[in-house]
Design a protein around this motif. Structure first.
Motif, PDB file in Angstrom:
ATOM      1  N   ASN B 625       0.740  -1.174  -0.054  1.00  0.00           N
ATOM      2  CA  ASN B 625       0.169  -0.073   0.027  1.00  0.00           C
ATOM      3  C   ASN B 625       0.794   1.340  -0.010  1.00  0.00           C
ATOM      4  O   ASN B 625       0.450   2.228   0.455  1.00  0.00           O
ATOM      5  CB  ASN B 625      -1.114  -0.036   1.074  1.00  0.00           C
ATOM      6  N   LYS B 626       2.061   1.065  -0.598  1.00  0.00           N
ATOM      7  CA  LYS B 626       2.792   2.252  -0.715  1.00  0.00           C
ATOM      8  C   LYS B 626       3.220   3.107   0.524  1.00  0.00           C
ATOM      9  O   LYS B 626       3.375   4.584   0.256  1.00  0.00           O
ATOM     10  CB  LYS B 626       2.017   3.220  -1.770  1.00  0.00           C
ATOM     11  N   PRO B 642       1.183   7.739   1.414  1.00  0.00           N
ATOM     12  CA  PRO B 642       0.814   8.788   0.614  1.00  0.00           C
ATOM     13  C   PRO B 642      -0.197   8.196  -0.441  1.00  0.00           C
ATOM     14  O   PRO B 642       0.114   7.146  -1.077  1.00  0.00           O
ATOM     15  CB  PRO B 642       2.064   9.295   0.016  1.00  0.00           C
ATOM     16  N   LYS B 643      -1.094   8.972  -0.914  1.00  0.00           N
ATOM     17  CA  LYS B 643      -2.097   8.838  -1.968  1.00  0.00           C
ATOM     18  C   LYS B 643      -1.587   9.615  -3.309  1.00  0.00           C
ATOM     19  O   LYS B 643      -1.252  10.796  -3.193  1.00  0.00           O
ATOM     20  CB  LYS B 643      -3.457   9.219  -1.423  1.00  0.00           C
ATOM     21  N   THR B 847      -8.701   4.765   7.631  1.00  0.00           N
ATOM     22  CA  THR B 847      -7.419   5.342   7.200  1.00  0.00           C
ATOM     23  C   THR B 847      -6.190   4.770   7.910  1.00  0.00           C
ATOM     24  O   THR B 847      -6.070   4.937   9.040  1.00  0.00           O
ATOM     25  CB  THR B 847      -7.692   6.804   7.094  1.00  0.00           C
ATOM     26  N   PRO B 848      -5.292   3.733   7.194  1.00  0.00           N
ATOM     27  CA  PRO B 848      -4.083   3.633   7.849  1.00  0.00           C
ATOM     28  C   PRO B 848      -3.138   4.764   7.987  1.00  0.00           C
ATOM     29  O   PRO B 848      -3.179   5.732   7.269  1.00  0.00           O
ATOM     30  CB  PRO B 848      -3.593   2.532   6.737  1.00  0.00           C
ATOM     31  N   TYR B 849      -2.681   4.831   9.372  1.00  0.00           N
ATOM     32  CA  TYR B 849      -1.705   6.124   9.579  1.00  0.00           C
ATOM     33  C   TYR B 849      -0.576   5.475   9.775  1.00  0.00           C
ATOM     34  O   TYR B 849      -0.303   4.362  10.422  1.00  0.00           O
ATOM     35  CB  TYR B 849      -2.411   7.059  10.230  1.00  0.00           C
ATOM     36  N   GLY B 850       0.593   6.279   9.769  1.00  0.00           N
ATOM     37  CA  GLY B 850       1.913   5.976  10.068  1.00  0.00           C
ATOM     38  C   GLY B 850       2.290   6.492  11.406  1.00  0.00           C
ATOM     39  O   GLY B 850       1.569   7.220  12.146  1.00  0.00           O
ATOM     40  N   THR B 851       3.706   6.615  11.576  1.00  0.00           N
ATOM     41  CA  THR B 851       4.240   6.919  13.041  1.00  0.00           C
ATOM     42  C   THR B 851       4.097   8.554  12.936  1.00  0.00           C
ATOM     43  O   THR B 851       3.997   9.145  13.936  1.00  0.00           O
ATOM     44  CB  THR B 851       5.914   6.745  12.844  1.00  0.00           C
ATOM     45  N   GLU B 852       4.014   9.043  11.582  1.00  0.00           N
ATOM     46  CA  GLU B 852       4.206  10.737  11.882  1.00  0.00           C
ATOM     47  C   GLU B 852       2.703  11.211  12.210  1.00  0.00           C
ATOM     48  O   GLU B 852       2.663  12.000  12.898  1.00  0.00           O
ATOM     49  CB  GLU B 852       4.607  11.122  10.283  1.00  0.00           C
ATOM     50  N   THR B 853       1.914  10.474  11.777  1.00  0.00           N
ATOM     51  CA  THR B 853       0.523  11.068  12.412  1.00  0.00           C
ATOM     52  C   THR B 853       0.313  10.708  13.546  1.00  0.00           C
ATOM     53  O   THR B 853      -0.415  11.317  14.380  1.00  0.00           O
ATOM     54  CB  THR B 853      -0.726  10.384  11.242  1.00  0.00           C
TER      55      THR B 853
END
Lengths: 91, 1003
Positions: B625-626, B642-643, B847-853
């Motif tokens: 999922n990039k 990122p989308k 919405t999948p979110y990463g460490t930054e969010t």
């Protein structure tokens, strides 16, 4: 790189172990009753001997056990190894 | 017209196998068995490089790894290019291309040679003296110094070769395969020891293997024939491993040694494909025998560095072993008998000797008589005073030495020659011995340092132990071996030896000249161009310690580490300062003995193997999922997703909004997880966390803060009580291993009486965290059997559940301030649970979110990140987290430190929130915080630790630490940046939902 004879696993390379500083520094049982100076003595003061030194070592990449090592810091010769709680050998 | 200087067949050479190669663009040929240096000498090429400082023409000086001058660049047009390679060690192969270093435009015409004429302006310490003032000019000087510094060129492309590491454990390691090494290896192996014999050369046998003369016999055979039989025998021994082309680089304590085995450098390049180039051998030997031999000493006289001046032993080896005459008119210059061994070889091979110049007056030597029989003029009691010829020696001047050897007397005699062999006696190669911690003693008789005390189970034998003559070696070696192995006899106990060497030597460290010292160039360190004059200057300027003189004059600091000249430097210091050699000591010998390439040191740890990394069980989904990844400790964590054309900022803004407005999902598998069991588990937690744990009900979760004994915040995380005597602790991702270690330490050493068992289970569970106002709906779909009502499953509690047939633990805990559920499940189901949540959340825009969010969301809530908002100088009080520090508990780790005089200071740096005047201005993390920019110097109050643009609050928010910040609420401060000052106001670090309403919000 020296070899340490882990009292639980036997002889292993130094790279498997982690040094834990001076041995036989006992955490005070009643810290709250100590003065700042007394607490600082426990917290910060460590010997750094050129010669025979009593040290704590941990077999970090092995059995994870802590134990004591008597080491000559000038040539890395290990004089004795004994488990936690055991009495240090008398010189 | 290229001359051919091949003489009768050399021992190493296969004349039926021609190999062509290029040097400085010219094509030459040599034979199989040649080194680059022997092949060049056979083609009459002596000039191979320029010296480092004066750019003086330099030639091949030695035949071994001690070579200071003949260092070349290999394959300078390929990614395999390698600088500073000793021509004396490269075996030639078809297609070899090498070139000279440190010269431009060519070795024959080098512009830098002008330095030679400027040399009076370039004394020792020139750089130190000249570029000190004014200090502000250093940057300008440095630019030019850097340009002219260095010898060869390093490759600019990735190394195409493969390197490996190998561990070897053996009973006996023998270093060096000269005659004593062979004797040692055979004795060891025959006595049942698992033995490893290594030698840096491509052949065994050291210098004895080409000692083919009637003057050196063992059991009535020429010594070379005797040794050859021994070598053939040891090759049959099954418990003896032999490694040639293997150079021991380092000898550490406890007999741990590093060696480089060179596997392909002698092969034509196209044959190296798919082969390992070098192996770094990590050898642990029960016993080590050093038979590292000795290095012939040059002599220190005026202009002793011209091309065509070689060590006498090198001339012998080139003739005997490679079948090459180094010159057609040879002169030998010596202070001992070794040069006569060379002379006898040259006579045997029909190479012309013009004369021998010997420092000694009266010499009773069989070798000398043999030489005299051949009508060779011997100048006894003479010394060389000067040499001539710019690119090749063509003449020398000699003069008689005074009785005390301090002056020259009488008239000058000129001798023409095209090659001068020098022999100043021998220096034991004790480098490895001293690296291991061995102590040396000085032997006055012949002025050598020899091994004295051994720090480990090891032995030095042969000439590295000071036995230079064949009879000494054959008598002392068996004796030493018997004692070392504690055996009664060896097969070498009764050898018949003929050894003709006379042991007398007239040692003069700095030979006198008819010129004043200031006008001479008597090189002590050839590679670094330091002269006897430089050393004396250093002493005049007050340097006394050998280590200081070394650094000031750079003597011994080249890639050869001064293997030839260090002893002379010591001798000159000793004579000038009137100190005894034995008391001066030597400079420290450091590894590696000869240079190693970086590739050898790194081995296979290159590219993706450079540093190991850990992936979560859900990693592949993130990749598909990039996701962009960031490194957290050794973990690869999804950073943001990122989308289309989103940049990081846009992606994080979208993810953050989705998590607060509907639902977000985070892979939290990397958090450290420690399973804690035992009857004293609660007591243990009481002691390691600042807050109280005894009363935590089963099924409940609690946030804990862990301090160091000095009171500073060490780690944090939520711990859940799974049962009466069973907890699961979570730690920060990066801190997991250290926390585990610290807890074990306390359990084993301070509180062994506690019944507590710790198990790291980080890798055993995957953790999927779903947050947001719609999280409950989503999670209920994934786990339909569980009652998710707030009554049954309130915030900060945990339930056992099943997904299908698989057990899992669900915790309702929140790091975002939203209602939030964490599913912990056996790691290999992680991805499928994640996918189930994604499926169930489809209608809610999960919405999948990463460490930054995650960082942004927690910053909105003012939650700290240990290691980002803290830096080992922050107490919980500094973090305004007084609420988590139990006042009732008698003790916990770090408690006493919280009221040391320093930790109760009012003006400590304390965590605060910051809001910018302009809500769109996002501050830079790490920026300084000040109150007054007009005062000079500006007083720094603190710095920013976290800063984001909050899409939910629609303004910039930041956390920072400020001196006395706790009492500065509402105060205006300034962030001074390069281009402008940014005005900020101190605010509550909790920017959003101070009342924690969102934890239970329903949509």
């Amino acid at each position: 790189m020296f070899i340490i004879n882990c009292p639980f696993c036997g002889e292993r390379e130094q790279s498997e172990f982690k040094a834990g500083g001076e041995a036989h520094i006992i955490r005070p049982k009643q810290p709250t009753e100590l003065s700042d100076d007394e607490w600082a003595e426990y917290l910060f003061m460590r010997k750094n001997i050129k010669g025979v030194q009593f040290e704590r070592w941990n077999h970090a990449h092995g059995c994870r056990k802590w134990f004591n090592v008597v080491r000559d810091t000038s040539n890395d010769e290990i004089k004795a190894i004994y488990k936690m709680g055991e009495k240090p050998p008398v010189e | 017209m290229i001359k051919n200087l091949r003489v009768k067949t050399g021992k190493a050479i296969d004349e039926t196998y021609r190999i062509s190669f290029k040097f400085n663009g010219n094509a030459y040929y040599g034979f199989k068995g040649d080194t680059l240096s022997s092949a060049l000498l056979a083609n009459d090429v002596h000039l191979v490089g320029r010296s480092f400082k004066y750019h003086r023409p330099r030639g091949i000086m030695t035949a071994g790894s001690e070579e200071p001058n003949a260092i070349v660049q290999l394959h300078d047009k390929s990614s395999r290019t390698e600088p500073n390679v000793r021509a004396t060690e490269i075996e030639i192969y078809e297609g070899l291309e090498a070139s000279s270093q440190n010269c431009w435009p060519s070795v024959k015409f080098d512009i830098g040679g002008i330095n030679n004429f400027l040399s009076p302006l370039l004394p020792a310490g020139f750089y130190y003296k000249t570029f000190m003032w004014p200090s502000s000019f250093w940057e300008k000087y440095e630019y030019f110094i850097r340009k002219s510094a260095g010898l060869g060129k390093s490759p600019t492309e990735p190394d195409p070769d493969v390197y490996e590491h190998r561990y070897i454990h053996c009973d006996v390691l023998v270093i060096g395969s000269g005659i004593s090494g062979i004797m040692a290896a055979k004795t060891a192996a025959k006595n049942g020891f698992k033995t490893l014999l290594v030698d840096e050369k491509p052949n065994l046998g050291g210098s004895t293997i080409y000692q083919n003369s009637d003057y050196f016999k063992i059991n009535n055979q020429n010594s070379c024939s005797w040794l050859e039989k021994e070598i053939n025998e040891i090759k049959k021994l099954t418990n003896l491993e032999i490694k040639i082309r293997t150079s021991v680089a380092a000898y550490h304590g406890y007999n741990f040694l590093l060696a480089r085995e060179n596997l392909t450098d002698h092969l034509p390049v196209e044959q190296r494909k798919d082969k390992t180039r070098h192996k770094l051998l990590k050898i642990r030997a029960k016993k080590v025998i050093s038979a590292t031999g000795s290095i012939e000493r040059p002599m220190i006289f005026d202009n002793n560095d011209r091309p065509g001046i070689l060590l006498s032993s090198a001339i012998k080896k080139y003739a005997d072993f490679f079948g090459v005459a180094c010159g057609e008119k040879n002169v030998l210059f010596t202070n001992n008998d070794s040069a006569y061994e060379t002379a006898i070889t040259l006579i045997q091979k029909g190479i012309d000797i013009e004369a021998i110049v010997d420092n000694r007056e009266e010499i009773d030597s069989k070798l000398l008589y043999e030489v005299e029989k051949n009508n060779i003029k011997i100048f006894k009691g003479y010394t060389v005073t000067d040499t001539f010829g710019y690119k090749r020696i063509n003449k020398i001047s000699i003069k008689k030495l005074s009785k005390d050897g301090q002056k020259v007397v009488g008239s000058k005699i000129s001798l023409s020659c095209d090659c001068l062999g020098v022999s100043g006696g021998w220096t034991p190669a004790v480098h490895l011995f001293t690296q291991s911690g061995g102590k040396l003693k000085f032997r006055e008789d012949d002025q050598v340092f020899i091994p004295n005390t051994y720090p480990s189970d090891q032995l030095s034998i042969g000439s590295c132990a000071g036995d230079f003559t064949l009879d000494e070696i054959l008598i002392n070696t068996p004796k030493s071996l018997k004692e070392f192995f504690n055996i009664k006899n060896t097969e070498y106990d009764n050898l018949e030896v003929i050894s003709s060497t006379n042991k007398s030597k007239r040692n003069i460290w700095l030979l006198p000249s008819d010129k004043v010292l200031g006008k001479t160039k008597s090189f002590v360190d050839y590679q670094n161009d330091s002269t006897a004059k430089d050393i004396k200057l250093a002493l005049r300027e007050g340097f006394r310690s050998i280590e200081h003189v070394k650094r000031y004059t750079t003597t011994g600091m080249g890639t050869d580490q001064g293997k030839l000249g260090n002893m002379h430097a010591l001798g000159i210091i000793s004579e000038t300062a009137g100190a005894k050699m034995g008391e001066l000591g030597t400079t420290t010998f450091r590894p590696p003995y000869t240079p190693l390439t970086f590739g050898t040191i790194v081995g296979r740890n290159v590219g993706e193997y450079f540093d190991i990394f850990r992936k979560t069980p859900i990693h592949n989904w993130h990749e598909e999922n990039k996701a962009e990844f960031e490194n957290v400790g050794q973990w690869k964590r999804a950073w943001y997703y990122p989308k289309e054309n989103e940049n990081m900022h846009q992606a994080v803004q979208r993810e953050s909004k989705a998590a607060r407005e509907s639902a977000g999902i985070l892979d939290a598998s990397t958090l450290g997880k420690i399973d804690i069991q035992g009857t004293d588990a609660s007591e243990f937690l009481n002691r390691v966390y600042t807050n109280a744990w005894s009363k935590l009900a089963i099924g409940k979760c609690r946030y804990g803060l862990m301090l160091n004994e000095d009171g500073m915040v060490y780690d944090d995380g939520v711990t859940t009580r799974l049962g009466e005597n069973h907890y699961i602790m979570t730690t920060t991702t990066g801190g997991a291993a250290n926390v585990m270690g610290k807890l074990e330490d306390y359990l084993q050493t301070e509180w062994p009486e506690l019944d507590v068992y710790l198990t790291s289970v980080t890798d055993h569970y995957a953790t999927v965290s779903v947050c947001g106002p719609n999280s409950k709906k989503i999670i209920s779909e994934v786990i339909p059997d569980l009652d998710f009502s707030d009554e049954n499953f309130p915030h900060m509690s945990f339930k056992n559940a099943k997904i299908g047939k698989i057990n899992c633990r669900v915790m309702r805990i929140s790091f975002t301030g939203e209602q939030s559920y964490e599913i912990n499940i056996q790691a290999n189901y992680g991805k499928s649970v994640w996918e189930k949540c994604m499926e169930a959340g489809k209608d809610y825009n999960i919405t999948p979110y990463g460490t930054e969010t995650m960082h942004l969301l927690r910053a909105e809530k003012g939650f700290i990140i240990v290691g980002q908002d803290t830096d080992a100088t922050m107490t919980p009080i500094d973090l305004q987290m007084d609420w988590i520090v139990s006042k009732k508990k008698y003790d916990f780790i770090g408690k006493r430190s919280l009221y040391r005089s320093d930790t109760i200071r009012k003006d400590r740096k304390q965590l605060i929130g910051l809001l910018t005047e302009d809500p769109n201005e996002v501050l830079e993390e790490g920026a300084q915080i000040v109150a007054d920019v007009n005062k000079s110097p500006i007083e720094m109050l603190g710095h920013i630790t976290s800063s984001y643009y909050s899409p939910n609050l629609k303004k910039s928010i930041a956390l920072g630490v400020v001196r006395g910040g706790k009492n500065m609420m509402g105060q205006k401060l300034i962030i001074p940046m390069e281009k402008k000052n940014i005005n900020v106001t101190v605010a509550d670090p909790v920017f959003l939902d101070k009342e924690n309403k969102r934890l239970n919000a329903k949509l």
